[in-house]
Structure formats: structure tokens, C-alpha cells
Motif scaffolding. Sequence first.
Motif, PDB file in Angstrom:
ATOM      1  N   GLU A  92       0.391  -1.138   0.033  1.00  0.00           N
ATOM      2  CA  GLU A  92      -0.559  -0.072   0.052  1.00  0.00           C
ATOM      3  C   GLU A  92       0.454   0.980   0.123  1.00  0.00           C
ATOM      4  OE1 GLU A  92      -3.252   0.102   2.689  1.00  0.00           O
ATOM      5  OE2 GLU A  92      -2.885  -1.778   3.325  1.00  0.00           O
ATOM      6  N   GLU A  93       1.174   1.976  -1.458  1.00  0.00           N
ATOM      7  CA  GLU A  93       2.254   3.437  -1.500  1.00  0.00           C
ATOM      8  C   GLU A  93       1.999   3.765  -0.256  1.00  0.00           C
ATOM      9  OE1 GLU A  93       3.683   3.825  -5.456  1.00  0.00           O
ATOM     10  OE2 GLU A  93       2.570   2.087  -6.197  1.00  0.00           O
ATOM     11  N   ASP A  94       0.463   4.796  -0.409  1.00  0.00           N
ATOM     12  CA  ASP A  94      -0.129   5.659   0.429  1.00  0.00           C
ATOM     13  C   ASP A  94       0.842   5.111   1.941  1.00  0.00           C
ATOM     14  OD1 ASP A  94      -0.948   6.529  -1.825  1.00  0.00           O
ATOM     15  OD2 ASP A  94      -3.208   6.480  -1.559  1.00  0.00           O
ATOM     16  N   ARG A  96       4.350   5.553   2.460  1.00  0.00           N
ATOM     17  CA  ARG A  96       5.034   6.806   2.148  1.00  0.00           C
ATOM     18  C   ARG A  96       4.495   7.746   3.887  1.00  0.00           C
ATOM     19  NH1 ARG A  96       7.939   5.644  -1.431  1.00  0.00           N
ATOM     20  NH2 ARG A  96       7.443   5.521  -3.310  1.00  0.00           N
ATOM     21  N   THR A  97       3.284   7.227   4.552  1.00  0.00           N
ATOM     22  CA  THR A  97       3.085   8.141   5.236  1.00  0.00           C
ATOM     23  C   THR A  97       3.868   7.686   6.256  1.00  0.00           C
ATOM     24  OG1 THR A  97       0.507   8.580   4.265  1.00  0.00           O
ATOM     25  CG2 THR A  97       1.944   8.550   7.094  1.00  0.00           C
TER      26      THR A  97
END
Length: 109
Positions: free
Chosen positions: A11-13, A16-17
Motif C-alpha cells: 500500500e504505497e500511500d 509513504r505516510t
Amino acid sequence: MGGRVLIVDDEEDFVRTMAERMEMRDLGGDVATSGQQALQMLEDDVPDVMVLDLLMPGRDGFQLAEDIRLDPDLRDLPLMILTSSNRPGDRKLAARLHVNGFLQKPVSR
């Protein structure tokens, strides 16, 4: 306190978070969005700890943990599992692979 964390999650988002939050706490936060990408990153540089998602396409978190434990240069690398999965037996398998922690998503601040 410093240290480098490699977060592995498809899950890229989310990754990154998490990396941004690590940076805010003076922890270097690298990300990989697949188990294969994480293995490639480990060839160049070993973090202080890895945080692995269990359910990913291709090489999942347990397969990645097993690869790491079989590598003599990486076998002592601290591993944490961070997952939304609640499958029976996941915690036992994590213990067998000498995973240092098992956390459930969603993650609170």
C-alpha cells in the motif's frame, strides 16, 4: 535516537505516510512496495529494523522474513510484522521465524 527503518508494504500511500512519520521522529524511513524490492534494497544497505506487511502480492511478509532468517548476513536483523490480517496461526509462524514484534493495522498515532 536515530536508526534506519525499512517499511515493506504494497500500500504505497501507507508506506509513504509511515516513512514521513519516521522522519519526524529522527528515524530514517526507507520504503519498499514489494518483497522483491526489499530484497534488492538489502543487497545495497541493511537497515536497523524492518517492518513487514504480511499480505502482499508475490513474496509475502512471511516469505520475506524466511529469506532474511536464512541469510547468514541478515539473520539477526530485527523484524516487525504490521498487518491488517487476523488469520489463525500468523502469530505462531511469526514466532517460529523469530519476528521481534507483531502489530495490527490500523496503526494509531
